[in-house]
Motif scaffolding. Structure first.
Motif, mmCIF file in Angstrom:
data_model
loop_
_atom_site.group_PDB
_atom_site.id
_atom_site.type_symbol
_atom_site.label_atom_id
_atom_site.label_comp_id
_atom_site.label_asym_id
_atom_site.label_seq_id
_atom_site.Cartn_x
_atom_site.Cartn_y
_atom_site.Cartn_z
ATOM 1 N N HIS A 369 0.811 -1.219 0.000
ATOM 2 C CA HIS A 369 0.000 0.000 0.000
ATOM 3 C C HIS A 369 0.846 1.272 0.000
ATOM 4 C CE1 HIS A 369 -3.866 -1.998 1.814
ATOM 5 N NE2 HIS A 369 -3.439 -2.569 0.708
ATOM 6 N N TYR A 370 2.046 1.218 0.576
ATOM 7 C CA TYR A 370 2.836 2.432 0.790
ATOM 8 C C TYR A 370 4.244 2.290 0.202
ATOM 9 C CZ TYR A 370 -0.837 3.079 4.293
ATOM 10 O OH TYR A 370 -2.052 3.189 4.925
ATOM 11 N N PHE A 371 4.799 3.417 -0.201
ATOM 12 C CA PHE A 371 6.157 3.461 -0.752
ATOM 13 C C PHE A 371 6.965 4.450 0.082
ATOM 14 C CE2 PHE A 371 9.387 4.714 -3.962
ATOM 15 C CZ PHE A 371 9.847 3.450 -4.310
ATOM 16 N N LEU A 372 8.043 3.964 0.708
ATOM 17 C CA LEU A 372 8.848 4.800 1.608
ATOM 18 C C LEU A 372 10.153 5.192 0.929
ATOM 19 C CD1 LEU A 372 9.469 4.215 5.386
ATOM 20 C CD2 LEU A 372 11.415 4.563 3.889
ATOM 21 N N THR A 373 10.485 6.469 0.973
ATOM 22 C CA THR A 373 11.784 6.957 0.493
ATOM 23 C C THR A 373 12.484 7.675 1.647
ATOM 24 O OG1 THR A 373 10.992 9.138 -0.245
ATOM 25 C CG2 THR A 373 10.823 7.311 -1.819
ATOM 26 N N ALA A 374 13.817 7.571 1.667
ATOM 27 C CA ALA A 374 14.570 8.207 2.751
ATOM 28 C C ALA A 374 15.854 8.815 2.213
ATOM 29 C CB ALA A 374 14.893 7.196 3.844
ATOM 30 N N SER A 375 16.159 10.006 2.683
ATOM 31 C CA SER A 375 17.433 10.679 2.398
ATOM 32 C C SER A 375 18.295 10.512 3.639
ATOM 33 C CB SER A 375 17.192 12.164 2.098
ATOM 34 O OG SER A 375 18.406 12.841 1.945
ATOM 35 N N THR A 376 19.350 9.693 3.525
ATOM 36 C CA THR A 376 20.087 9.270 4.710
ATOM 37 C C THR A 376 21.568 9.617 4.651
ATOM 38 O OG1 THR A 376 20.415 7.082 3.712
ATOM 39 C CG2 THR A 376 18.511 7.347 5.160
ATOM 40 N N ALA A 377 22.163 9.722 5.845
ATOM 41 C CA ALA A 377 23.607 9.863 5.996
ATOM 42 C C ALA A 377 24.203 8.444 5.967
ATOM 43 C CB ALA A 377 23.936 10.566 7.306
ATOM 44 N N PRO A 378 25.465 8.276 5.622
ATOM 45 C CA PRO A 378 26.437 9.330 5.313
ATOM 46 C C PRO A 378 26.416 9.818 3.865
ATOM 47 C CG PRO A 378 27.507 7.199 5.297
ATOM 48 C CD PRO A 378 26.096 6.945 5.673
ATOM 49 N N ARG A 379 25.552 9.195 3.010
ATOM 50 C CA ARG A 379 25.496 9.640 1.616
ATOM 51 C C ARG A 379 25.147 11.120 1.528
ATOM 52 N NH1 ARG A 379 23.475 7.078 -3.124
ATOM 53 N NH2 ARG A 379 24.273 5.136 -2.236
ATOM 54 N N ARG A 380 24.161 11.521 2.313
ATOM 55 C CA ARG A 380 23.786 12.937 2.355
ATOM 56 C C ARG A 380 23.920 13.454 3.780
ATOM 57 N NH1 ARG A 380 21.867 15.666 -1.680
ATOM 58 N NH2 ARG A 380 21.032 17.196 -0.234
ATOM 59 N N GLN A 381 24.693 14.498 3.953
ATOM 60 C CA GLN A 381 24.928 15.057 5.284
ATOM 61 C C GLN A 381 23.920 16.146 5.640
ATOM 62 O OE1 GLN A 381 26.996 13.844 7.464
ATOM 63 N NE2 GLN A 381 27.949 12.352 6.110
ATOM 64 N N ILE A 382 23.137 16.593 4.661
ATOM 65 C CA ILE A 382 22.104 17.606 4.916
ATOM 66 C C ILE A 382 20.775 17.113 4.352
ATOM 67 C CG2 ILE A 382 23.724 19.539 4.914
ATOM 68 C CD1 ILE A 382 22.790 20.149 2.043
ATOM 69 N N ASP A 383 19.704 17.798 4.746
ATOM 70 C CA ASP A 383 18.352 17.506 4.242
ATOM 71 C C ASP A 383 17.968 16.042 4.450
ATOM 72 O OD1 ASP A 383 17.993 20.157 3.301
ATOM 73 O OD2 ASP A 383 19.149 19.672 1.517
ATOM 74 N N ASN A 384 18.323 15.467 5.584
ATOM 75 C CA ASN A 384 17.921 14.096 5.884
ATOM 76 C C ASN A 384 16.432 14.050 6.216
ATOM 77 O OD1 ASN A 384 20.854 12.586 7.493
ATOM 78 N ND2 ASN A 384 20.567 13.430 5.479
ATOM 79 N N GLY A 385 15.785 12.970 5.819
ATOM 80 C CA GLY A 385 14.365 12.840 6.126
ATOM 81 C C GLY A 385 13.750 11.650 5.429
ATOM 82 N N MET A 386 12.472 11.400 5.725
ATOM 83 C CA MET A 386 11.752 10.297 5.082
ATOM 84 C C MET A 386 10.406 10.796 4.585
ATOM 85 S SD MET A 386 9.873 7.787 7.767
ATOM 86 C CE MET A 386 11.226 7.336 8.810
ATOM 87 N N LYS A 387 9.921 10.125 3.539
ATOM 88 C CA LYS A 387 8.591 10.391 2.994
ATOM 89 C C LYS A 387 7.900 9.067 2.750
ATOM 90 C CE LYS A 387 10.062 14.596 0.529
ATOM 91 N NZ LYS A 387 10.248 15.219 -0.804
ATOM 92 N N ILE A 388 6.594 9.041 2.983
ATOM 93 C CA ILE A 388 5.787 7.865 2.685
ATOM 94 C C ILE A 388 4.691 8.281 1.709
ATOM 95 C CG2 ILE A 388 4.264 6.092 3.631
ATOM 96 C CD1 ILE A 388 5.744 6.327 6.273
ATOM 97 N N PHE A 389 4.559 7.509 0.631
ATOM 98 C CA PHE A 389 3.570 7.784 -0.398
ATOM 99 C C PHE A 389 2.580 6.632 -0.478
ATOM 100 C CE2 PHE A 389 7.512 9.862 -1.481
ATOM 101 C CZ PHE A 389 7.130 11.126 -1.903
ATOM 102 N N ASN A 390 1.332 6.954 -0.846
ATOM 103 C CA ASN A 390 0.377 5.905 -1.168
ATOM 104 C C ASN A 390 0.769 5.264 -2.490
ATOM 105 O OD1 ASN A 390 -1.506 6.038 1.033
ATOM 106 N ND2 ASN A 390 -2.232 7.993 0.210
ATOM 107 N N TYR A 391 0.194 4.102 -2.791
ATOM 108 C CA TYR A 391 0.573 3.389 -4.012
ATOM 109 C C TYR A 391 0.184 4.136 -5.286
ATOM 110 C CZ TYR A 391 -4.322 2.150 -4.176
ATOM 111 O OH TYR A 391 -5.688 2.225 -4.218
ATOM 112 N N ASP A 392 -0.670 5.171 -5.174
ATOM 113 C CA ASP A 392 -1.024 5.973 -6.343
ATOM 114 C C ASP A 392 -0.197 7.257 -6.429
ATOM 115 O OD1 ASP A 392 -2.050 7.328 -4.207
ATOM 116 O OD2 ASP A 392 -4.110 7.461 -4.952
ATOM 117 N N GLY A 393 0.849 7.379 -5.561
ATOM 118 C CA GLY A 393 1.769 8.513 -5.660
ATOM 119 C C GLY A 393 1.453 9.674 -4.737
#
Length: 511
Positions: A369-393
């Protein structure tokens, strides 16, 4: 029928990890299932039954994922890597060797805490760790050694090596999924001889000759991808140098082999360029490929390599199948802007689109049902966070972090959840776009576009020019888009008529 399990999300920050109760959230905010625990790394077993947490001073704690209680703790000096077996039966660890030939790779039985197996390995890389590979149901286990692949009995490691496959020069291997009936091996090219990928049966009586083989030049590394059901193998062959000089990153080709040898060849891609990603659906009967120089193409093939559906072109390099195999997320992450398109593959309709900039990790929830994306360290040192989307975007949840190192779903078998066809039907009633839907067949080449088309950026105007344009618009009745107002148009016509009349009068006077 038992009720579906609830979703859970593991979140690891600089201070440690915690476990959230997953969506749907009450009041749009998640609640904690496990308060923060100090650690340096965490990982679930593939089936989600166990959770491993690496802590300070070589302590590795194993948790029962359902109750989130600690069931075993190991203290291992100089440990640098650890991995759980797929069903959470064993913990595999790598220690920095202090003396030559020290047995520094250990396999521990989690239930008893006993050492089940150990051997020496000089170092580890992405292709050589974990050292012992298990198939998903832990019915088979094997490791790569010099010129051979060695097999073990996962139920009793004390038997030692139960069988082996001799392959001179073997550099990489991949055990098939359930059933673990076959193993694929890669031999790089050497001294003018081509490189090759070979498939062997895992049974002792079948280990003399490969059941399928594919040879090729210009190959420095490969990526294996077995389908669910273990009948077909996709191989992305990478060479460090592109002899056509079209790509700085070398050249890639996509090959397909079946275990019975009935199909051995290239997948017919209709555009030149690199293979960015290839993913089997969970049914194992179809796979999707995103390939070619940007804008990249997206094509879905059946297991006979026949194109089933074209999803057009766009800034994409990532594919993720919904666990139920019905919805496909096509995205552009990494050095791309983060565009995502969500497709109902069964009805060949785009359900929606969105954007997730700077994403490092991205995955569907086990229920699809859900699609999770995350901006994580150590690849990114700024703007870290997560987003969850429904399956329709549509975006469901967003949260920023000072430092986020990990955000992932607790694994569960998709079979424990119901189908999402009812939800799909409700989305189909919404307006999905004007005219004929995209992706009507393999001949369709229309590009995937987001629901909102961005306007082309206007040329830069300095502040004084903008001010002058505003004054001009106010005096002459010209709006900012360069079109004349009705009054200005009427006055212009009057001026033109007056000029024409004066010209006619002056002509008559001269006559």
């Amino acid at each position: 029928m038992s009720s579906s399990p609830s979703l859970e999300i593991l979140v690891r920050e600089a201070e440690g990890f915690s476990v959230w109760n997953g969506p749907p959230f009450s009041n749009n905010q998640p609640t904690l299932k496990l308060e923060r625990v100090s650690c340096s790394n965490t990982k679930f077993s593939v089936d989600g039954s166990k959770l491993m947490a690496m802590k300070s001073d070589g302590i590795i704690s194993i948790y029962n994922s359902s109750s989130l209680t600690e069931v075993r703790s190991f203290t291992i000096a100089n440990v640098t890597a650890a991995e759980l077996s797929p069903c959470g039966t064993y913990l595999q660890t790598f220690q920095k060797p202090t003396t030559p030939q020290e047995k520094n790779v250990s396999v521990w039985n989690i239930e008893t805490g006993d050492l089940a197996h150990s051997h020496y390995q000089k170092s580890i890389t992405k292709t050589t760790w974990p050292s012992i590979r298990f198939c998903p149901d832990e019915s088979s286990a094997c490791r790569l050694a010099t010129n051979e692949v060695q097999f073990f009995d996962p139920k009793d490691f004390s038997k030692g090596i139960t069988s082996r496959i001799r392959v001179p020069g073997v550099a990489a291997f991949e055990l098939s999924k359930t059933p673990a009936s076959h193993v694929a091996v890669f031999v790089p090219e050497s001294k003018g001889s081509p490189g090759s990928v070979q498939i062997f049966g895992c049974g002792q009586d079948l280990q003399s000759q490969p059941s399928a083989r594919r040879s090729f030049f210009r190959c420095s590394s490969v990526q294996f991808s077995w389908n669910h059901g273990s009948t077909g193998l996709l191989v992305v062959v990478q060479s460090d140098v592109d002899k056509t000089n079209q790509s700085y990153y070398g050249e890639t080709k996509l090959h397909y082999l079946t275990i019975d040898g009935t199909h051995e060849g290239l997948v017919p891609l209709r555009k030149e360029g690199p293979v960015h990603d290839v993913q089997w659906s969970f049914s194992g009967s179809e796979f999707a490929v995103v390939y070619g120089f940007m804008p990249a193409c997206v094509t879905i093939f059946d297991k006979n390599c026949k194109p089933l559906m074209e999803l057009g072109e766009g800034p994409y390099n990532t594919l993720r199948w919904n666990p139920k195999g019905r919805v496909l997320c096509v995205a552009g992450f990494g050095n791309l802007p983060g565009d995502m398109a969500f497709w109902d593959v069964v009805n060949k309709k785009q359900l929606g689109s969105n954007k997730a900039e700077w994403s490092v990790t991205h995955e569907w929830s086990p229920d699809g049902h859900y699609f999770l994306t995350a901006s994580t360290a150590p690849r990114r040192q700024i703007d870290n966070g997560m987003k969850i989307f429904n399956y329709d975007g549509k975006r469901y949840f967003k949260k920023a972090f000072e430092k986020l190192y990990q955000a992932e779903w607790k694994p569960e078998s998709p079979d424990r959840f119901g189908e999402i066809s009812e939800l799909i039907k409700s989305v189909e009633s919404l307006k999905l776009g004007e005219g004929k839907s995209q992706g009507q067949g393999s001949g369709q080449k229309k590009a995937i576009v987001p629901n909102t088309i961005a306007k082309k950026p206007a040329a830069y105007q300095p502040p004084h020019a903008k001010h002058a344009a505003a004054i001009q618009a106010e005096l002459l009745g010209v709006n900012t888009a360069g079109e004349m107002s009705k009054n200005a148009l009427r006055n212009k016509k009057k001026r033109e008529k007056k000029k024409a009349a004066e010209a006619a009068a002056s002509g008559a006077n001269n006559a």
